[in-house]
Scaffold this active site. Structure first.
Site, PDB file in Angstrom:
ATOM      1  N   LYS A   1      39.625  55.999  40.872  1.00 20.86           N
ATOM      2  CA  LYS A   1      40.994  56.393  41.238  1.00 20.86           C
ATOM      3  C   LYS A   1      41.785  56.950  40.065  1.00 20.86           C
ATOM      4  O   LYS A   1      42.628  57.817  40.226  1.00 20.86           O
ATOM      5  CB  LYS A   1      41.731  55.198  41.846  1.00 20.86           C
ATOM      6  CG  LYS A   1      41.276  54.899  43.275  1.00 20.86           C
ATOM      7  CD  LYS A   1      42.264  53.991  43.974  1.00 20.86           C
ATOM      8  CE  LYS A   1      41.984  53.940  45.464  1.00 20.86           C
ATOM      9  NZ  LYS A   1      40.742  53.197  45.778  1.00 20.86           N
TER      10      LYS A   1
ATOM     11  N   GLU B   1      52.139  54.975  47.572  1.00 23.04           N
ATOM     12  CA  GLU B   1      52.021  53.822  48.444  1.00 23.04           C
ATOM     13  C   GLU B   1      50.693  53.166  48.104  1.00 23.04           C
ATOM     14  O   GLU B   1      49.800  53.798  47.543  1.00 23.04           O
ATOM     15  CB  GLU B   1      52.023  54.229  49.919  1.00 23.04           C
ATOM     16  CG  GLU B   1      50.726  54.835  50.425  1.00 23.04           C
ATOM     17  CD  GLU B   1      50.558  56.293  50.063  1.00 23.04           C
ATOM     18  OE1 GLU B   1      51.578  56.990  49.957  1.00 23.04           O
ATOM     19  OE2 GLU B   1      49.411  56.734  49.875  1.00 23.04           O
TER      20      GLU B   1
ATOM     21  N   SER C   1      31.541  53.766  43.060  1.00 20.62           N
ATOM     22  CA  SER C   1      32.950  54.134  42.869  1.00 20.62           C
ATOM     23  C   SER C   1      33.772  53.115  42.086  1.00 20.62           C
ATOM     24  O   SER C   1      34.787  53.469  41.501  1.00 20.62           O
ATOM     25  CB  SER C   1      33.601  54.381  44.225  1.00 20.62           C
ATOM     26  OG  SER C   1      33.443  53.254  45.065  1.00 20.62           O
TER      27      SER C   1
HETATM   28  C1  PLP Z   1      40.003  53.245  46.973  1.00 20.37           C
HETATM   29  C2  PLP Z   1      38.548  53.073  46.758  1.00 20.37           C
HETATM   30  C3  PLP Z   1      37.589  53.738  47.551  1.00 20.37           C
HETATM   31  C4  PLP Z   1      37.951  54.596  48.739  1.00 20.37           C
HETATM   32  O1  PLP Z   1      38.621  55.761  48.425  1.00 20.37           O
HETATM   33  P1  PLP Z   1      37.974  57.218  48.575  1.00 20.37           P
HETATM   34  O2  PLP Z   1      39.158  58.101  48.544  1.00 20.37           O
HETATM   35  O3  PLP Z   1      37.208  57.283  49.836  1.00 20.37           O
HETATM   36  O4  PLP Z   1      37.092  57.412  47.394  1.00 20.37           O
HETATM   37  C5  PLP Z   1      36.260  53.572  47.246  1.00 20.37           C
HETATM   38  N1  PLP Z   1      35.852  52.773  46.229  1.00 20.37           N
HETATM   39  C6  PLP Z   1      36.732  52.114  45.445  1.00 20.37           C
HETATM   40  C7  PLP Z   1      36.211  51.265  44.348  1.00 20.37           C
HETATM   41  C8  PLP Z   1      38.110  52.236  45.680  1.00 20.37           C
HETATM   42  O5  PLP Z   1      38.969  51.564  44.904  1.00 20.37           O
END
Ligand code: PLP
Length: 402
Positions: free
Chosen positions: A105, A127, A388
């Site tokens: 993020k 938000e 992610s």
């Molecule tokens: C917020 C989040 C996501 C989902 O968001 P995308 O916009 O689909 O990437 C995925 N993995 C983590 C670790 C997150 O914090």
């Protein structure tokens, strides 16, 4: 509400090319700008400002410096040796869990914060649901000397006390939202209302590839760094130079979009993995919410349903418009996994690789495990998976379950 974007089309990239969608802001039948009249100039100004910044080597170099020195980029591409051996495939992990604040993020938020400053704005509005995007926004504001105001449903504030505290430590103002179900959907509506009344000094920092155009494009471009880095790292790590599969989890779809963008000119098959209870791309129908047209979970009357997932970050009833388009084109495939598969995948990655993934990221791992064990993935397939985020934030959820 009507789509307020002009019909006049600019030349755009070839279909599915994940380039500049041009002024109509359309990804096939999706996207657009469904906002009140009062927000039209702000969206148009943002589009121009981004176009200008993105082609300015000075902006690119400032962002690259921040990403290197503050976020720790490039993140490694780690071979999952032991899990690969068990599954009979070659699994490579793009380690966004190692980015500052523990997920991808920050890539997007730093880009938008830098853009906001360039536009003369002094405050970020955001938000947040589980608090992850709020924390990232507060972090970027702290780093760049901006103020941050984060809207959060009252119920989420109770559930995510630690992240609320973290945002406050970072200097952000957290505003409780008492309306509706007092969760993310209401916080989003409140943040947009607030943005209308503070356009002069504030930038609305959107957290995924959603919202009115140009947000889905801007956020994808700020996340493209994941895919661009991974593409280069695969060229070194793989004899074939490019993976057979590229896999990422999908909430709104920003880490997946950024990842796919780096591989769009290869023959890699794209797989987006959604939560069973938040599967906009897999089970949604066409609708309009939060300023854009896309696929959303809906009931028979067309009311948007509440999403449910063990992973708070995938708790979104829709999906970014470009994912809906990539699905229509057949360029990407979207699948779902269950909460139980996600918990198993989390433990399996922890115990084979010493990595505790975020529950969101574990969705992608769960699909790879299922597809390898069912024979859907050919033996020795090269799989590039974007991890992610890290799992620290999910330990209390796991503790209750296990
Ligand atoms: C917020 C989040 C996501 C989902 O968001 P995308 O916009 O689909 O990437 C995925 N993995 C983590 C670790 C997150 O914090």
């Amino acid at each position: 509400m009507k789509d307020v974007l002009p019909r006049r089309a600019r030349p755009v990239d070839r279909p599915g090319g994940m380039g500049d969608p041009g002024t109509p802001g359309k990804f096939g039948a999706y996207g657009g700008r469904f906002v009140p009249e009062s927000l039209v100039p702000a969206c148009a100004e943002l589009e121009e400002a981004f176009r200008d910044a993105w082609s300015d080597p000075g902006f690119q170099s400032s962002l690259a410096t921040l990403l290197a020195l503050h976020v720790g980029r490039p993140t490694p591409l780690t071979p999952a040796w032991r899990l690969s051996a068990e599954l009979g495939v070659n699994l490579l992990l793009k380690r966004e869990d190692l980015a500052h604040t523990g997920s991808h993020k920050i890539n997007n938020v730093l880009g938008q914060a830098l853009l906001a400053r360039r536009m003369g704005r002094t405050r970020l509005i955001a938000e947040t649901g589980a608090g992850q995007h709020g924390v990232a926004t507060a972090t970027a504001a702290g780093l760049l000397g901006l103020r941050a105001t984060v809207f959060m449903g009252e119920r989420d504030i109770e559930r995510q006390a630690l992240n609320v505290f973290r945002m406050r430590i970072l200097g952000a103002e957290v505003v409780p939202v008492h309306s509706g179900s007092r969760t993310l959907k209401d916080a989003t509506s409140e943040a947009m209302r607030h943005w209308v009344s503070s356009l002069e000094d504030s930038h609305y920092c959107v957290g995924s590839v959603v919202g009115p155009y140009p947000y889905p494009w801007i956020v994808r471009e700020f996340q493209r760094v994941i895919g661009d880095e991974a593409r280069g790292q695969c060229a070194t790590a793989l004899d074939s130079g490019s993976p057979d599969y590229v896999v990422a989890c999908v909430g709104g779809g920003s880490n997946a979009a950024g990842t796919f963008a780096g591989f769009v000119n290869t023959s890699a098959k794209f797989v987006g993995v959604e939560a069973e209870g938040g599967a906009g791309a897999s089970a949604g129908r066409v609708g309009v919410l939060h300023g854009f047209r896309s696929l959303f979970l809906q009931d028979d009357d067309g009311q948007i349903s509440e999403a449910h997932s063990i992973a708070a970050g995938l708790d979104y009833p829709g999906v970014g418009p470009e994912h809906a388009y990539l699905r229509d084109l057949g360029r990407a495939r979207y699948v779902t996994v269950t909460d139980a598969e996600v918990v198993d995948a989390t433990l399996r990655l922890a115990r084979t690789e010493g990595i505790v993934p975020a529950l969101e990221s574990a969705h992608a791992v769960a699909w790879v495990i299922r597809a390898a064990e069912s024979g859907e993935l050919p033996a020795c397939a090269n799989v590039m998976l974007t991890l992610s985020g890290r799992g620290d934030k999910d330990l209390s959820t796991l503790m209750e379950l296990l």
